[in-house]
Design a protein around this motif. Structure first.
Motif, PDB file in Angstrom:
ATOM      1  N   VAL A   1       0.856  -1.178   0.000  1.00 17.35           N
ATOM      2  CA  VAL A   1       0.000   0.000   0.000  1.00 17.35           C
ATOM      3  C   VAL A   1       0.893   1.228   0.000  1.00 17.35           C
ATOM      4  CG1 VAL A   1      -1.770   1.244   1.302  1.00 17.35           C
ATOM      5  CG2 VAL A   1      -1.754  -1.258   1.303  1.00 17.35           C
TER       6      VAL A   1
ATOM      7  N   THR B   1       0.951   3.874   6.278  1.00 18.58           N
ATOM      8  CA  THR B   1      -0.035   3.416   5.310  1.00 18.58           C
ATOM      9  C   THR B   1      -1.329   3.031   6.027  1.00 18.58           C
ATOM     10  OG1 THR B   1       0.824   1.165   5.423  1.00 18.58           O
ATOM     11  CG2 THR B   1       1.693   2.589   3.669  1.00 18.58           C
TER      12      THR B   1
ATOM     13  N   ASN C   1      -5.000   0.658   6.245  1.00 14.85           N
ATOM     14  CA  ASN C   1      -5.507  -0.679   5.965  1.00 14.85           C
ATOM     15  C   ASN C   1      -7.039  -0.622   5.943  1.00 14.85           C
ATOM     16  OD1 ASN C   1      -6.491  -0.923   8.691  1.00 14.85           O
ATOM     17  ND2 ASN C   1      -4.383  -1.352   9.314  1.00 14.85           N
ATOM     18  N   LYS C   2      -7.668  -1.740   5.753  1.00  7.25           N
ATOM     19  CA  LYS C   2      -9.129  -1.795   5.622  1.00  7.25           C
ATOM     20  C   LYS C   2      -9.823  -1.243   6.868  1.00  7.25           C
ATOM     21  CE  LYS C   2     -10.817  -5.221   3.387  1.00  7.25           C
ATOM     22  NZ  LYS C   2     -11.326  -6.495   2.890  1.00  7.25           N
TER      23      LYS C   2
ATOM     24  N   ASP D   1      -8.781   1.068   8.863  1.00  2.69           N
ATOM     25  CA  ASP D   1      -8.673   2.537   8.843  1.00  2.69           C
ATOM     26  C   ASP D   1      -9.755   3.149   7.949  1.00  2.69           C
ATOM     27  OD1 ASP D   1      -6.382   2.680  10.512  1.00  2.69           O
ATOM     28  OD2 ASP D   1      -5.080   2.284   8.795  1.00  2.69           O
TER      29      ASP D   1
END
Length: 139
Positions: free
Chosen positions: A15, A129, A131-132, A134
């Motif tokens: 990501v 970065t 993630n889902k 977040d």
């Protein structure tokens, strides 16, 4: 006629950090406002750079051992005295770039030498970065 199937597939390689750019046009209407604009630009330029860890190497000579991370920024979007929930939130960010354009629409200066107009562009990058989870939390 035939062509060999290259069997191309997408690979997930990670990501990327999100980056944000904000542009401001500042037109000073007085000498006091011009001084405030100068302070704003200097503040952002200062906060973009890290502090150093100096080490004394003798005979009143020092060298920089390393860099301390610069300060992070918390960016929020306000609407009607509260946080605007309609816009995805931004994580803590480092200021990556400060760009100024002096007098973009004319070449004159104030009597004290200050520019009449400054376009300020600030580029930020999130400190980590996402993630889902977040994204589900509103980032």
């Amino acid at each position: 006629r035939t062509v060999v199937n290259p069997n191309t597939r997408a690979l997930f390689r990670g990501v990327n950090l999100r980056e944000f750019t904000f542009q401001f046009k500042m037109i000073a209407e007085s000498q006091q406002e011009a001084a405030i604009v100068e302070q704003i630009v200097k503040h952002f330029r200062t906060q973009m750079y890290p502090d150093t860890y100096p080490v004394n190497i003798g005979n009143n000579v020092s060298a920089d051992l390393g860099f301390a991370f610069p300060n992070v920024f918390e960016i929020t979007f306000k609407y009607k005295n509260g946080i605007n929930e309609r816009i995805p939130r931004i994580n803590f960010c480092y200021l990556r770039n400060v760009s100024t354009t002096i007098n973009p629409t004319g070449g004159t200066f104030r009597r004290d030498g200050q520019p009449n107009e400054i376009d300020l562009t600030l580029s930020f990058v999130e400190y980590r970065t996402l993630n889902k989870k977040d994204i589900e939390a509103g980032y």
